[in-house]
Scaffold this active site. Structure first.
Site, PDB file in Angstrom:
ATOM      1  N   GLU A 289       0.819  -1.210   0.000  1.00  0.00           N
ATOM      2  CA  GLU A 289       0.000   0.000   0.000  1.00  0.00           C
ATOM      3  C   GLU A 289       0.855   1.262   0.000  1.00  0.00           C
ATOM      4  O   GLU A 289       0.609   2.217   0.737  1.00  0.00           O
ATOM      5  CB  GLU A 289      -0.962  -0.014   1.200  1.00  0.00           C
ATOM      6  CG  GLU A 289      -1.937  -1.188   1.136  1.00  0.00           C
ATOM      7  CD  GLU A 289      -2.989  -1.206   2.236  1.00  0.00           C
ATOM      8  OE1 GLU A 289      -2.740  -0.644   3.308  1.00  0.00           O
ATOM      9  OE2 GLU A 289      -4.061  -1.788   1.999  1.00  0.00           O
ATOM     10  N   ASP A 368      -8.412  -9.037   4.364  1.00  0.00           N
ATOM     11  CA  ASP A 368      -8.116  -7.898   5.225  1.00  0.00           C
ATOM     12  C   ASP A 368      -9.105  -7.795   6.380  1.00  0.00           C
ATOM     13  O   ASP A 368      -9.999  -6.943   6.347  1.00  0.00           O
ATOM     14  CB  ASP A 368      -8.155  -6.599   4.404  1.00  0.00           C
ATOM     15  CG  ASP A 368      -7.525  -5.436   5.142  1.00  0.00           C
ATOM     16  OD1 ASP A 368      -7.028  -5.644   6.253  1.00  0.00           O
ATOM     17  OD2 ASP A 368      -7.531  -4.317   4.602  1.00  0.00           O
ATOM     18  N   GLU A 396     -12.289  -1.926  12.485  1.00  0.00           N
ATOM     19  CA  GLU A 396     -12.345  -1.274  11.172  1.00  0.00           C
ATOM     20  C   GLU A 396     -13.496  -1.806  10.329  1.00  0.00           C
ATOM     21  O   GLU A 396     -14.273  -1.039   9.767  1.00  0.00           O
ATOM     22  CB  GLU A 396     -11.017  -1.479  10.443  1.00  0.00           C
ATOM     23  CG  GLU A 396     -11.019  -0.894   9.032  1.00  0.00           C
ATOM     24  CD  GLU A 396      -9.692  -1.066   8.313  1.00  0.00           C
ATOM     25  OE1 GLU A 396      -8.756  -1.652   8.883  1.00  0.00           O
ATOM     26  OE2 GLU A 396      -9.594  -0.592   7.158  1.00  0.00           O
TER      27      GLU A 396
HETATM   28  C1  GCV Z   1      -2.295   0.588   8.337  1.00  0.00           C
HETATM   29  C2  GCV Z   1      -6.059  -2.014   5.764  1.00  0.00           C
HETATM   30  C3  GCV Z   1      -6.406  -0.705   6.420  1.00  0.00           C
HETATM   31  C4  GCV Z   1      -5.246   0.256   6.397  1.00  0.00           C
HETATM   32  C5  GCV Z   1      -4.038  -0.431   7.060  1.00  0.00           C
HETATM   33  C6  GCV Z   1      -3.740  -1.715   6.284  1.00  0.00           C
HETATM   34  C7  GCV Z   1      -2.611  -2.502   6.905  1.00  0.00           C
HETATM   35  O1  GCV Z   1      -5.898  -1.847   4.394  1.00  0.00           O
HETATM   36  O2  GCV Z   1      -7.526  -0.154   5.799  1.00  0.00           O
HETATM   37  O3  GCV Z   1      -5.614   1.417   7.118  1.00  0.00           O
HETATM   38  O4  GCV Z   1      -2.923   0.405   7.084  1.00  0.00           O
HETATM   39  O5  GCV Z   1      -4.876  -2.534   6.306  1.00  0.00           O
HETATM   40  O6  GCV Z   1      -2.915  -3.462   7.584  1.00  0.00           O
HETATM   41  O7  GCV Z   1      -1.458  -2.173   6.710  1.00  0.00           O
END
Ligand code: GCV
Length: 698
Positions: A289, A368, A396
């Site tokens: 990411e 995720d 989340e």
């Molecule tokens: C810290 C998901 C979350 C992101 C997070 C990512 C990760 O995509 O939405 O906010 O980033 O996981 O675990 O690195």
């Protein structure tokens, strides 16, 4: 009183109100430790764990409890009801608890382990002192029990002070600086010690420019945080940026095989340990990411992780290297690329190449942190690597601490999953065994190190209740308890949490409160699942509202690789070997075949593994489309029942907690109704199949 009106009050005591200390606090308690009652012959020094600071904390805890409840601190030879003693013959992690004629003796080899033993007695309450004589040894299932803060030092323009945080600001940082007053961090450490957590990575794995400096020019501030955690035996880890040699060190490369880069990391590690002698290690999100990583130099994740491992090894440190690596710029038109495959494809071939102090940290599911997904096959694919399980306590994807969603049953399912099945080859070996270094074929070094342990994203903030929703405290509590013993029953953990959190001044809990909390929370994860994405298909959350609430096609035509492929005929992702992405082939037997076959695939994961027509009949006997309608209607009714149960408690719960829970239950009902109506309408319009019960669909 509205919850907004109490944010400046003292933080809620969570599961450690004074009432929870009643059973121990009424008694005569003694400590036998070298620092506190003269030198004890034969007790070895075991590094920071025997620190006088932790022993002083223990004494302060005992004094606080006995002062609050009329007990006394007495000499070890004065026939105490509870004796806490350091003892050299035990292993470093864990304690012995002996009950003899109603007197209890807890012994441990280190101060932190003794503190854990004290909190064990607190948790047991009266039961610790009553019942038949017993001699028990308690040791954690995994050596590494960790929380990851996704806290930013700077307020991030989109993610805020805490990424995916739903409990106010950070207890560590405030608008660009480490907080001057870190007393709340020490209170947090107390809560963590009481559930056996002993490591915290104190900053977000997305390491932005400001946060990166915690490693170098802000090291003194990092040391202050470590000092705030240390009294409760909690060690500090840092999330670091792989690009640090360039961004902080001014080098022209971060290539893991470059000598100057290696020297830079080695110096950085030396400086950290000089400032924080009990520092734990680094946590890294690389090539994920947008975070920098070894791919830029044509190197792989083993090269990257081993670079840092070499730097921390002289200090006994570890590197947690995350396996959350996938293509986040995917073309939605491409049905061959499967995000679920990515972690395995990247990491399984590297098994055997990671240094002994590298821990590959694997999210529980291949996508995720969804409310339902398969268990990640990576966990079963790396016997020569220390592997950690990563869970998400912050909600989340599970209602963002607006919805009641007690996650222990979900984590328990993941921990108890048997990657090799119940009887053959792996013989009932579980994920919990694998992360404790007891997987089949585990390399000797992996077994000797006790595996990689368990980590999770924390759910706390500077909110008065720590977790936004007061009932979300139970998730943090349950996480700690499951890391210590992954076989615990989630309902029993909840019962324990209720006994502590809702203890009156005399330690007793109103039976109606206990019963109602079970009714509200025991099955709340399944309720949440029922009104959100169906049958394991995942990702129907709103991208625009930061993953809160429904948006069925919100991720369907995006770059993130999280699709459900609903059309007029059917829904689900074909991940079979026969006709799909081949993901089922990443599992060992029996799951590779169980998931491959429509006949044997469990209903709750059907759409994770298969694309099926709406008329497909589930193993439950219902069609997919009718299941969607039924569960969504039932889920909302369950939320209504939850509200009715809570309201019947009228007057039995502290006003501030009650007000906050009622506000959030109202929002949960609104949100669940929105989920129900959007999901049902979407699938009715796609399929044209009416609900057999003729209920309202729009
Ligand atoms: C810290 C998901 C979350 C992101 C997070 C990512 C990760 O995509 O939405 O906010 O980033 O996981 O675990 O690195």
């Amino acid at each position: 009183m509205s919850s907004e009106n109490v944010v400046d009050a003292a933080p809620h005591p969570a599961w450690l109100p004074d009432g929870a200390l009643a059973a121990v606090g009424r008694r005569r308690v003694a400590l036998r430790t070298p620092e506190l009652s003269g030198p004890a012959a034969g007790i070895p020094s075991r590094g920071p764990d025997t620190s006088p600071e932790v022993l002083a904390t223990l004494r302060a805890e005992v004094e606080h409890a006995t002062t609050a409840h009329g007990g006394d601190v007495v000499a070890p030879d004065a026939s105490p009801d509870l004796l806490l003693a350091l003892s050299p013959e035990l292993s470093a992690d864990g304690f012995r608890c002996v009950r003899d004629g109603g007197r209890v003796t807890v012994t441990a080899a280190t101060a932190t382990a003794l503190l854990h033993g004290w909190f064990h007695v607190v948790r047991r309450g009266e039961a610790a002192f009553t019942g038949p004589d017993a001699d028990e040894r308690h040791a954690p299932a995994t050596a590494l029990r960790m929380l990851n803060q996704w806290d930013n030092v700077d307020v991030h323009p989109y993610m805020g002070q805490v990424e995916r945080g739903y409990a106010g600001g950070s207890i560590f940082y405030d608008a660009g600086v480490v907080r001057a007053d870190l007393s709340r961090v020490t209170e947090y450490a107390r809560l963590l010690a009481s559930i056996g957590i002993d490591r915290v990575a104190i900053n977000n794995v997305n390491v932005h420019a400001r946060e990166a400096r915690l490693l170098t020019d802000d090291l003194a501030e990092t040391a202050r945080v470590a000092a705030a955690l240390r009294p409760y035996g909690v060690r500090t880890h840092l999330a670091v940026s792989f690009a640090s040699p360039m961004t902080l060190g001014g080098l022209s490369t971060a290539d893991p095989l470059d000598d100057a880069v290696r020297a830079w990391w080695s110096d950085a590690a030396d400086r950290v340990w000089a400032a924080i002698p009990d520092f734990g290690g680094f946590l890294v999100k690389a090539d994920s990411e947008g975070q920098p990583g070894p791919f830029a130099y044509g190197r792989d994740h083993a090269d990257g992780a081993n670079l840092l491992a070499e730097a921390v090894a002289p200090h006994g440190g570890v590197v947690h290297w995350r396996a959350f690596v996938y293509n986040h710029t995917q073309d939605w038109r491409d049905r061959t690329t499967d995000r679920a495959r990515a972690a395995y494809d990247h990491f399984a071939p590297l098994d055997g190449r990671f240094a002994e102090n590298v821990i590959v940290q694997v999210k529980h599911g291949p996508l995720d942190f969804q409310a339902r997904e398969a268990v990640s096959p990576v966990l079963a694919a790396m016997p020569r690597t220390r592997v950690a399980l990563e869970l998400q306590v912050t909600q989340e994807y599970t209602g963002q601490q607006q919805h009641v969603c007690y996650l222990a049953p979900w984590w328990r399912e993941n921990l108890g999953f048997q990657p090799w099945g119940a009887g053959s080859g792996g013989d009932g070996v579980t994920v919990a065994d694998v992360v404790a270094g007891r997987g089949p074929d585990a390399a000797p070094a992996v077994a000797a190190a006790g595996g990689g342990g368990i980590a999770a994203v924390s759910n706390v903030g500077d909110d008065r209740f720590w977790t936004g929703h007061p009932l979300a405290q139970a998730n943090l509590y349950a996480y700690g308890r499951l890391t210590w013993d992954p076989t615990l029953d989630p309902a029993e953990i909840l019962d324990e949490w209720i006994s502590l959190t809702f203890a009156g001044p005399d330690g007793a809990v109103d039976p109606q409160v206990r019963q109602t909390l079970h009714a509200v929370m025991d099955d709340s994860w399944r309720t949440y699942e029922s009104y959100t994405a169906p049958l394991g298909v995942g990702f129907m959350v709103s991208p625009l509202r930061a993953h809160y609430g429904p948006d069925v096609d919100g991720y369907e035509y995006s770059k993130w690789g999280t699709y459900h492929f609903a059309d007029r005929d059917g829904v689900g992702v074909d991940r079979t070997r026969a006709t799909g992405t081949g993901f089922t082939g990443q599992y060992p037997a029996p799951w590779r075949d169980v998931y491959e076959s429509l006949e044997t695939c469990p209903d709750e994961l059907l759409l994770f593994f298969h694309h099926v027509p709406y008329s497909h009949v589930l193993r439950s006997g219902t069609t997919v489309i009718q299941h969607i309608y039924d569960t969504h209607f039932a889920g909302v009714e369950q939320v209504r029942a939850t509200i009715a149960a809570w309201e019947a408690l009228d007057g039995r719960i502290a006003a501030d907690v009650d007000t906050c829970v009622r506000e959030r239950l109202a929002e949960q009902l609104r949100s669940a109704t929105e989920w129900r109506d959007q999901l049902n309408t979407y699938f009715f319009r796609k399929s044209g199949v009416p609900d057999v019960h003729g209920r309202t669909i729009y």
